[in-house]
Motif scaffolding. Sequence first.
Motif, PDB file in Angstrom:
ATOM      1  N   PRO A   1      36.850  65.324  10.490  1.00  0.00           N
ATOM      2  CA  PRO A   1      37.447  64.422   9.482  1.00  0.00           C
ATOM      3  C   PRO A   1      38.945  64.220   9.733  1.00  0.00           C
ATOM      4  CG  PRO A   1      36.897  66.574   8.519  1.00  0.00           C
ATOM      5  CD  PRO A   1      36.382  66.580   9.923  1.00  0.00           C
ATOM      6  N   PRO A   2      39.496  63.084   9.263  1.00  0.00           N
ATOM      7  CA  PRO A   2      40.935  62.858   9.450  1.00  0.00           C
ATOM      8  C   PRO A   2      41.748  63.958   8.767  1.00  0.00           C
ATOM      9  CG  PRO A   2      39.987  61.187   7.977  1.00  0.00           C
ATOM     10  CD  PRO A   2      38.858  61.990   8.538  1.00  0.00           C
ATOM     11  N   LEU A   3      42.987  64.111   9.245  1.00  0.00           N
ATOM     12  CA  LEU A   3      43.834  65.215   8.801  1.00  0.00           C
ATOM     13  C   LEU A   3      44.085  65.209   7.294  1.00  0.00           C
ATOM     14  CD1 LEU A   3      45.084  67.493  10.430  1.00  0.00           C
ATOM     15  CD2 LEU A   3      47.206  66.184  10.507  1.00  0.00           C
ATOM     16  N   TYR A   4      44.314  64.005   6.717  1.00  0.00           N
ATOM     17  CA  TYR A   4      44.635  63.978   5.283  1.00  0.00           C
ATOM     18  C   TYR A   4      43.446  64.488   4.474  1.00  0.00           C
ATOM     19  CZ  TYR A   4      41.976  59.648   4.374  1.00  0.00           C
ATOM     20  OH  TYR A   4      40.967  58.716   4.225  1.00  0.00           O
ATOM     21  N   LYS A   5      42.225  64.195   4.946  1.00  0.00           N
ATOM     22  CA  LYS A   5      41.033  64.698   4.236  1.00  0.00           C
ATOM     23  C   LYS A   5      40.926  66.215   4.364  1.00  0.00           C
ATOM     24  CE  LYS A   5      38.109  60.647   3.957  1.00  0.00           C
ATOM     25  NZ  LYS A   5      36.949  59.924   4.519  1.00  0.00           N
ATOM     26  N   GLN A   6      41.319  66.744   5.535  1.00  0.00           N
ATOM     27  CA  GLN A   6      41.300  68.202   5.703  1.00  0.00           C
ATOM     28  C   GLN A   6      42.298  68.871   4.759  1.00  0.00           C
ATOM     29  OE1 GLN A   6      41.255  69.757   9.796  1.00  0.00           O
ATOM     30  NE2 GLN A   6      40.899  67.676  10.516  1.00  0.00           N
ATOM     31  N   ARG A   7      43.454  68.200   4.547  1.00  0.00           N
ATOM     32  CA  ARG A   7      44.453  68.764   3.614  1.00  0.00           C
ATOM     33  C   ARG A   7      43.901  68.757   2.188  1.00  0.00           C
ATOM     34  NH1 ARG A   7      48.552  65.970   7.147  1.00  0.00           N
ATOM     35  NH2 ARG A   7      48.252  64.061   5.953  1.00  0.00           N
ATOM     36  N   TYR A   8      43.281  67.646   1.787  1.00  0.00           N
ATOM     37  CA  TYR A   8      42.714  67.570   0.433  1.00  0.00           C
ATOM     38  C   TYR A   8      41.592  68.585   0.263  1.00  0.00           C
ATOM     39  CZ  TYR A   8      45.124  63.005   0.118  1.00  0.00           C
ATOM     40  OH  TYR A   8      46.044  61.996   0.108  1.00  0.00           O
ATOM     41  N   GLN A   9      40.774  68.737   1.306  1.00  0.00           N
ATOM     42  CA  GLN A   9      39.671  69.703   1.237  1.00  0.00           C
ATOM     43  C   GLN A   9      40.205  71.123   1.098  1.00  0.00           C
ATOM     44  OE1 GLN A   9      36.389  68.794   0.914  1.00  0.00           O
ATOM     45  NE2 GLN A   9      36.167  70.958   0.359  1.00  0.00           N
ATOM     46  N   PHE A  10      41.316  71.390   1.771  1.00  0.00           N
ATOM     47  CA  PHE A  10      41.952  72.707   1.665  1.00  0.00           C
ATOM     48  C   PHE A  10      42.299  72.994   0.204  1.00  0.00           C
ATOM     49  CE2 PHE A  10      45.583  75.525   1.486  1.00  0.00           C
ATOM     50  CZ  PHE A  10      45.225  76.540   2.358  1.00  0.00           C
ATOM     51  N   ILE A  11      42.837  71.985  -0.499  1.00  0.00           N
ATOM     52  CA  ILE A  11      43.203  72.160  -1.917  1.00  0.00           C
ATOM     53  C   ILE A  11      41.941  72.313  -2.766  1.00  0.00           C
ATOM     54  CG2 ILE A  11      44.366  71.117  -3.907  1.00  0.00           C
ATOM     55  CD1 ILE A  11      46.278  72.004  -1.674  1.00  0.00           C
ATOM     56  N   LYS A  12      40.925  71.509  -2.479  1.00  0.00           N
ATOM     57  CA  LYS A  12      39.672  71.634  -3.241  1.00  0.00           C
ATOM     58  C   LYS A  12      39.084  73.039  -3.098  1.00  0.00           C
ATOM     59  CE  LYS A  12      36.574  68.618  -4.409  1.00  0.00           C
ATOM     60  NZ  LYS A  12      35.438  67.665  -4.367  1.00  0.00           N
ATOM     61  N   ASP A  13      39.133  73.583  -1.886  1.00  0.00           N
ATOM     62  CA  ASP A  13      38.622  74.940  -1.656  1.00  0.00           C
ATOM     63  C   ASP A  13      39.428  75.971  -2.437  1.00  0.00           C
ATOM     64  OD1 ASP A  13      36.777  73.815   0.030  1.00  0.00           O
ATOM     65  OD2 ASP A  13      37.794  74.395   1.891  1.00  0.00           O
ATOM     66  N   LEU A  14      40.743  75.755  -2.483  1.00  0.00           N
ATOM     67  CA  LEU A  14      41.614  76.670  -3.218  1.00  0.00           C
ATOM     68  C   LEU A  14      41.317  76.618  -4.722  1.00  0.00           C
ATOM     69  CD1 LEU A  14      43.996  78.260  -1.771  1.00  0.00           C
ATOM     70  CD2 LEU A  14      45.506  76.770  -3.077  1.00  0.00           C
ATOM     71  N   VAL A  15      41.059  75.417  -5.218  1.00  0.00           N
ATOM     72  CA  VAL A  15      40.701  75.241  -6.629  1.00  0.00           C
ATOM     73  C   VAL A  15      39.371  75.954  -6.906  1.00  0.00           C
ATOM     74  CG1 VAL A  15      39.927  73.532  -8.342  1.00  0.00           C
ATOM     75  CG2 VAL A  15      42.017  73.131  -7.038  1.00  0.00           C
ATOM     76  N   GLY A  16      38.437  75.856  -5.960  1.00  0.00           N
ATOM     77  CA  GLY A  16      37.163  76.544  -6.101  1.00  0.00           C
ATOM     78  C   GLY A  16      37.342  78.058  -6.141  1.00  0.00           C
ATOM     79  N   LYS A  17      38.331  78.536  -5.413  1.00  0.00           N
ATOM     80  CA  LYS A  17      38.561  79.983  -5.320  1.00  0.00           C
ATOM     81  C   LYS A  17      39.297  80.519  -6.548  1.00  0.00           C
ATOM     82  CE  LYS A  17      40.915  83.336  -2.342  1.00  0.00           C
ATOM     83  NZ  LYS A  17      41.826  83.475  -1.196  1.00  0.00           N
ATOM     84  N   TYR A  18      40.367  79.842  -6.971  1.00  0.00           N
ATOM     85  CA  TYR A  18      41.209  80.369  -8.044  1.00  0.00           C
ATOM     86  C   TYR A  18      40.877  79.803  -9.427  1.00  0.00           C
ATOM     87  CZ  TYR A  18      44.207  82.549  -4.520  1.00  0.00           C
ATOM     88  OH  TYR A  18      44.692  83.326  -3.508  1.00  0.00           O
ATOM     89  N   LYS A  19      40.113  78.715  -9.483  1.00  0.00           N
ATOM     90  CA  LYS A  19      39.720  78.086 -10.744  1.00  0.00           C
ATOM     91  C   LYS A  19      40.889  77.829 -11.713  1.00  0.00           C
ATOM     92  CE  LYS A  19      34.983  78.759 -10.296  1.00  0.00           C
ATOM     93  NZ  LYS A  19      34.956  78.297  -8.905  1.00  0.00           N
ATOM     94  N   PRO A  20      41.929  77.146 -11.262  1.00  0.00           N
ATOM     95  CA  PRO A  20      43.045  76.829 -12.160  1.00  0.00           C
ATOM     96  C   PRO A  20      42.602  75.819 -13.217  1.00  0.00           C
ATOM     97  CG  PRO A  20      43.237  75.582 -10.133  1.00  0.00           C
ATOM     98  CD  PRO A  20      42.086  76.530  -9.933  1.00  0.00           C
ATOM     99  N   LYS A  21      43.179  75.952 -14.435  1.00  0.00           N
ATOM    100  CA  LYS A  21      42.868  74.983 -15.502  1.00  0.00           C
ATOM    101  C   LYS A  21      43.828  73.806 -15.483  1.00  0.00           C
ATOM    102  CE  LYS A  21      40.648  77.941 -18.910  1.00  0.00           C
ATOM    103  NZ  LYS A  21      40.861  78.738 -20.111  1.00  0.00           N
ATOM    104  N   LYS A  22      45.062  74.089 -15.059  1.00  0.00           N
ATOM    105  CA  LYS A  22      46.098  73.052 -15.075  1.00  0.00           C
ATOM    106  C   LYS A  22      46.690  72.897 -13.685  1.00  0.00           C
ATOM    107  CE  LYS A  22      47.335  73.983 -19.872  1.00  0.00           C
ATOM    108  NZ  LYS A  22      48.458  74.052 -20.825  1.00  0.00           N
ATOM    109  N   VAL A  23      46.566  71.699 -13.140  1.00  0.00           N
ATOM    110  CA  VAL A  23      47.009  71.451 -11.763  1.00  0.00           C
ATOM    111  C   VAL A  23      47.969  70.262 -11.740  1.00  0.00           C
ATOM    112  CG1 VAL A  23      46.257  70.886  -9.413  1.00  0.00           C
ATOM    113  CG2 VAL A  23      44.778  72.282 -10.882  1.00  0.00           C
ATOM    114  N   ALA A  24      49.097  70.429 -11.065  1.00  0.00           N
ATOM    115  CA  ALA A  24      50.055  69.328 -10.893  1.00  0.00           C
ATOM    116  C   ALA A  24      50.223  69.037  -9.412  1.00  0.00           C
ATOM    117  CB  ALA A  24      51.399  69.685 -11.520  1.00  0.00           C
ATOM    118  N   ASP A  25      50.203  67.747  -9.061  1.00  0.00           N
ATOM    119  CA  ASP A  25      50.395  67.328  -7.673  1.00  0.00           C
ATOM    120  C   ASP A  25      51.731  66.601  -7.573  1.00  0.00           C
ATOM    121  OD1 ASP A  25      49.800  66.909  -4.971  1.00  0.00           O
ATOM    122  OD2 ASP A  25      48.826  64.975  -5.384  1.00  0.00           O
TER     123      ASP A  25
END
Length: 231
Positions: A1-25
Amino acid sequence: PPLYKQRYQFIKDLVGKYKPKKVADLGCADCTLLWMLKFCSCIEVLAGLDICASVMKEKMHRLSPLPVDYLQPAERSLTVTLHHGSVAHKDPCMLGFDLVTCIELIEHLEESELKKFPEVVFGFMAPSIVVISTPNSEFNPLLPGVTLFRHPDHKFEWNRAQFQSWALETARCYDYSVEFTGVGHPPTGMENVGFCTQIGVFVRKYPQTSESAQSEKPTEAVYKTVFKAVY
Ligand code: SAM
């Protein structure tokens, strides 16, 4: 996948791991990452910040509830807000977040903005986790057509030693730990250049309740809210 998608996927995986309720980008641009994160069921508050209002407004209506969201209300509530402003300025709307992401943002900051950035993000916002990604300049010789920087708006591009010394000093100063990783593997035989995108994951060492975080930090609002959706 393109690099930007890999970066977004990295964040999605992190959200899956830490389960934050409030996220700011921060530096959310056209809100693609926020749009992906609205499908993460742990998230109750999503906020975006960008210095360019027009790029945020381009596709922000993707963040609005769909008819199906009204027909089948979810168990959780979700509020999505977009703010126009700079990461060089503090605003109370950015307090109380669990995860703050800064994807390909810092290399766009002027020297004076980069100087203020740690105090705003780590000192003031002080979320439990901060993720910062930026180009790894050691990878540039492998990219066709890149002479100085990957993008004309970049103010700098750091090698791993430069990014890591900045990140370690920032972490030390604000009492965070930091671990380094990245996305975009180098080709076989070129492993020594490291990832195409370098990433620092910062974790706050001290506990903090959102109440104490907010009451101890009286600050005037300076960001302008450009979008708000409540699910
Ligand atoms: N994070 C998005 C992504 O990964 O696709 C967009 C990254 S884009 C390369 C950098 C973004 O940072 C731009 O949308 C730009 O307007 C924004 N930006 C630049 N300086 C900023 C500042 N001082 N405060 C907030 N956003 C800023």
